[in-house]
Motif scaffolding. Structure first.
Motif, PDB file in Angstrom:
ATOM      1  N   LYS A 170      51.720 -10.568 -39.652  1.00 31.13           N
ATOM      2  CA  LYS A 170      50.946 -11.777 -39.956  1.00 31.13           C
ATOM      3  C   LYS A 170      51.659 -12.711 -40.924  1.00 31.13           C
ATOM      4  CE  LYS A 170      47.728 -10.073 -37.362  1.00 31.13           C
ATOM      5  NZ  LYS A 170      47.578 -10.574 -35.984  1.00 31.13           N
ATOM      6  N   LYS A 171      52.982 -12.631 -40.985  1.00 34.98           N
ATOM      7  CA  LYS A 171      53.743 -13.480 -41.890  1.00 34.98           C
ATOM      8  C   LYS A 171      54.384 -14.638 -41.132  1.00 34.98           C
ATOM      9  CE  LYS A 171      54.880 -10.087 -45.466  1.00 34.98           C
ATOM     10  NZ  LYS A 171      55.981  -9.433 -46.232  1.00 34.98           N
ATOM     11  N   LEU A 172      54.573 -15.750 -41.853  1.00 32.50           N
ATOM     12  CA  LEU A 172      55.222 -16.920 -41.278  1.00 32.50           C
ATOM     13  C   LEU A 172      56.735 -16.711 -41.306  1.00 32.50           C
ATOM     14  CD1 LEU A 172      54.324 -19.802 -40.279  1.00 32.50           C
ATOM     15  CD2 LEU A 172      55.030 -20.620 -42.520  1.00 32.50           C
ATOM     16  N   LYS A 173      57.369 -16.881 -40.138  1.00 32.57           N
ATOM     17  CA  LYS A 173      58.801 -16.626 -40.052  1.00 32.57           C
ATOM     18  C   LYS A 173      59.489 -17.708 -39.229  1.00 32.57           C
ATOM     19  CE  LYS A 173      58.106 -11.616 -40.284  1.00 32.57           C
ATOM     20  NZ  LYS A 173      58.287 -10.313 -39.592  1.00 32.57           N
ATOM     21  N   CYS A 174      60.820 -17.770 -39.349  1.00 32.16           N
ATOM     22  CA  CYS A 174      61.622 -18.734 -38.597  1.00 32.16           C
ATOM     23  C   CYS A 174      62.500 -17.983 -37.595  1.00 32.16           C
ATOM     24  CB  CYS A 174      62.496 -19.551 -39.537  1.00 32.16           C
ATOM     25  SG  CYS A 174      61.580 -20.619 -40.659  1.00 32.16           S
ATOM     26  N   PHE A 175      62.534 -18.477 -36.368  1.00 32.48           N
ATOM     27  CA  PHE A 175      63.325 -17.857 -35.313  1.00 32.48           C
ATOM     28  C   PHE A 175      64.247 -18.914 -34.699  1.00 32.48           C
ATOM     29  CE2 PHE A 175      59.257 -15.645 -35.551  1.00 32.48           C
ATOM     30  CZ  PHE A 175      59.653 -14.316 -35.673  1.00 32.48           C
ATOM     31  N   GLY A 176      65.555 -18.668 -34.743  1.00 31.20           N
ATOM     32  CA  GLY A 176      66.512 -19.610 -34.175  1.00 31.20           C
ATOM     33  C   GLY A 176      66.393 -19.682 -32.665  1.00 31.20           C
ATOM     34  N   LEU A 177      66.347 -20.903 -32.121  1.00 31.37           N
ATOM     35  CA  LEU A 177      66.208 -21.062 -30.672  1.00 31.37           C
ATOM     36  C   LEU A 177      67.454 -20.590 -29.929  1.00 31.37           C
ATOM     37  CD1 LEU A 177      64.335 -24.447 -30.157  1.00 31.37           C
ATOM     38  CD2 LEU A 177      63.421 -22.163 -30.534  1.00 31.37           C
ATOM     39  N   ASP A 178      68.554 -20.378 -30.649  1.00 34.31           N
ATOM     40  CA  ASP A 178      69.766 -19.859 -30.022  1.00 34.31           C
ATOM     41  C   ASP A 178      69.725 -18.347 -29.881  1.00 34.31           C
ATOM     42  OD1 ASP A 178      69.781 -19.798 -32.841  1.00 34.31           O
ATOM     43  OD2 ASP A 178      71.946 -19.505 -32.893  1.00 34.31           O
ATOM     44  N   ARG A 179      68.701 -17.700 -30.456  1.00 35.94           N
ATOM     45  CA  ARG A 179      68.632 -16.231 -30.430  1.00 35.94           C
ATOM     46  C   ARG A 179      67.385 -15.714 -29.726  1.00 35.94           C
ATOM     47  NH1 ARG A 179      69.420 -15.587 -36.685  1.00 35.94           N
ATOM     48  NH2 ARG A 179      69.289 -17.855 -36.652  1.00 35.94           N
ATOM     49  N   ILE A 180      66.596 -16.623 -29.161  1.00 34.47           N
ATOM     50  CA  ILE A 180      65.384 -16.232 -28.436  1.00 34.47           C
ATOM     51  C   ILE A 180      65.736 -15.980 -26.967  1.00 34.47           C
ATOM     52  CG2 ILE A 180      63.147 -17.032 -27.598  1.00 34.47           C
ATOM     53  CD1 ILE A 180      62.743 -18.482 -30.214  1.00 34.47           C
ATOM     54  N   LEU A 181      65.362 -14.808 -26.472  1.00 31.54           N
ATOM     55  CA  LEU A 181      65.673 -14.414 -25.103  1.00 31.54           C
ATOM     56  C   LEU A 181      64.386 -14.025 -24.374  1.00 31.54           C
ATOM     57  CD1 LEU A 181      68.634 -12.031 -26.039  1.00 31.54           C
ATOM     58  CD2 LEU A 181      68.845 -14.408 -25.295  1.00 31.54           C
ATOM     59  N   ASN A 182      64.389 -14.200 -23.068  1.00 31.74           N
ATOM     60  CA  ASN A 182      63.269 -13.750 -22.222  1.00 31.74           C
ATOM     61  C   ASN A 182      61.926 -14.285 -22.715  1.00 31.74           C
ATOM     62  OD1 ASN A 182      65.144 -12.129 -20.739  1.00 31.74           O
ATOM     63  ND2 ASN A 182      64.989 -10.566 -22.345  1.00 31.74           N
TER      64      ASN A 182
END
Length: 307
Positions: A170-182
Motif C-alpha cells: 500500500k505504498k506509493l512507488k515509482c516504476f520506470g516505463l523502460d522496465r515495465i514488461l507484460n
C-alpha cells in the motif's frame, strides 16, 4: 482554419502571459503573429481564444485598464502545462519548416519504452488497476510481478515513471516505463485517495521522490562564478534562492528532500561546488568523490601514455 493553428494561438497566448505580468494588446497580437507564421488574429478572435483557453486548460485571462492583459491566477498555470506547451510550440514549428535537419540538432538520447505510454495514460485516466512484471536494475534485473493502482506519470532526467500504489504494501512507488514488461490493464476500477497529495510530495523533492519520511531540509551550496551562471539560468529546484553573489562565486539555498537524484545533480558540478550545509550531505559528497578518486587513480601516467 485547422486545429493546429488554434492550438498554436492558445499556446502562444499562455506562454506570453506567463512570462510577463501585464501585456498590451499590441504585444499579445505580435506574440501570436510570431508563433503563427505571420498570421495575426484580431482582438475579437483573441477574446474567443480566451474562452477556449479557460475551457481547455483551466487558465483564466483578464484585462486591467491601464495595464493590459494578464492571467488572473498564475497558480492555474502548472509547470507541467508550460513544459508541454513549450514542447508543442517547438514541435509544431519543426513540422512546417523545410530543411529543418539543416538548422535544428535535437538531442539524440531517447528513452526506450518497453510498454505503450498511451496504454498507461489511459489506465491512469480511467483509474484502472494494472499488472506487470518489473525489472529491478539494482537487483541484477530481477523480475517481480506487480499489481498497482496508477496515479500519475512523471518525467525525470529524460525518463518517464509511473507513480502508483503498490497493492503489496500500500505504498506509493515509482516504476520506470523502460522496465515495465507484460502490461495488463484490468477491468477493475479503483478510487483514488483524495488525501494523498502526490504533486506536493514531488514538489519538495528533486527527481524521483522515493520516501515521504525523508525530511525536507535547508541546503546551501556554493559555486564558482562560471558554474554559478549555469545554476542561475537553470535552477536546480523551484525553491532555489540566491543567498550571496560576487565576482568569484554564487551561493544558493534550497529546501527539499535529499534524494539520490539530487546528490547526482550536485556531483554533476563537482568541479566547483562546495556543500555548506547540511553536514551529512557534505560528508556524503566527500565519500563519493573519495571512492571515485580511488577507482580512477593513475599510478603511473607515463606508462599509460606509452601503452
Amino acid at each position: 482554419m485547422n486545429r493546429l493553428y488554434h492550438l498554436k494561438r492558445y499556446a502562444a497566448v499562455i506562454n506570453k502571459l506567463t512570462n510577463i505580468q501585464y501585456v498590451s494588446k499590441e504585444e499579445l497580437l505580435a506574440a501570436v503573429r510570431e508563433s503563427c507564421d505571420g498570421k495575426e488574429p484580431d482582438i475579437r478572435t483573441l477574446q474567443r481564444d480566451f474562452a477556449a483557453i479557460y475551457e481547455i486548460f483551466g487558465v483564466s485571462i483578464k484585462f486591467e485598464r491601464g495595464r493590459g492583459y494578464c492571467i488572473a491566477d498564475k497558480d492555474e498555470v502548472s509547470e507541467t502545462l508550460m513544459n508541454l506547451l513549450s514542447d508543442f510550440l517547438v514541435v509544431s514549428s519543426l513540422g512546417q519548416e523545410p530543411g529543418i535537419d539543416e538548422i535544428i540538432l535535437p538531442e539524440k538520447r531517447r528513452m526506450i519504452f518497453s510498454v505503450s505510454i498511451t496504454s498507461v495514460i489511459k489506465a491512469v485516466k480511467d483509474c484502472r488497476t494494472i499488472e506487470f512484471d518489473y525489472s529491478y536494475f539494482r537487483e541484477g534485473e530481477r523480475i517481480r510481478h506487480k499489481i498497482v493502482d496508477p496515479y500519475f506519470l512523471k518525467e525525470s532526467q529524460q525518463r518517464w515513471y509511473l507513480v502508483a500504489i503498490d497493492h503489496k504494501d500500500k505504498k506509493l512507488k515509482c516504476f520506470g516505463l523502460d522496465r515495465i514488461l507484460n502490461l495488463d490493464i484490468s477491468s477493475t476500477r479503483f478510487h483514488k485517495d483524495l488525501k494523498l497529495n502526490v504533486p506536493e510530495l514531488f514538489r519538495q523533492s528533486f527527481g524521483i521522490w522515493n520516501d515521504p519520511e525523508t525530511p525536507v531540509e535547508e541546503i546551501v551550496l556554493r559555486y564558482d562564478s562560471l558554474d554559478g551562471s549555469f545554476i542561475k539560468s537553470l535552477p536546480l529546484h523551484s525553491s532555489q534562492k540566491v543567498v550571496a553573489e560576487d565576482e568569484n562565486s554564487l551561493t544558493v539555498s534550497l529546501h527539499l528532500r535529499i534524494t539520490n537524484d539530487f546528490v547526482m545533480a550536485v556531483l554533476s558540478r563537482s568541479r566547483s561546488v562546495e556543500v555548506i550545509k547540511p553536514l551529512h550531505l557534505r560528508q556524503r559528497i566527500h565519500e563519493i568523490l573519495k571512492q571515485a578518486l580511488d577507482r580512477n587513480r593513475v599510478e603511473d601516467a607515463g606508462n599509460d601514455r606509452g601503452s
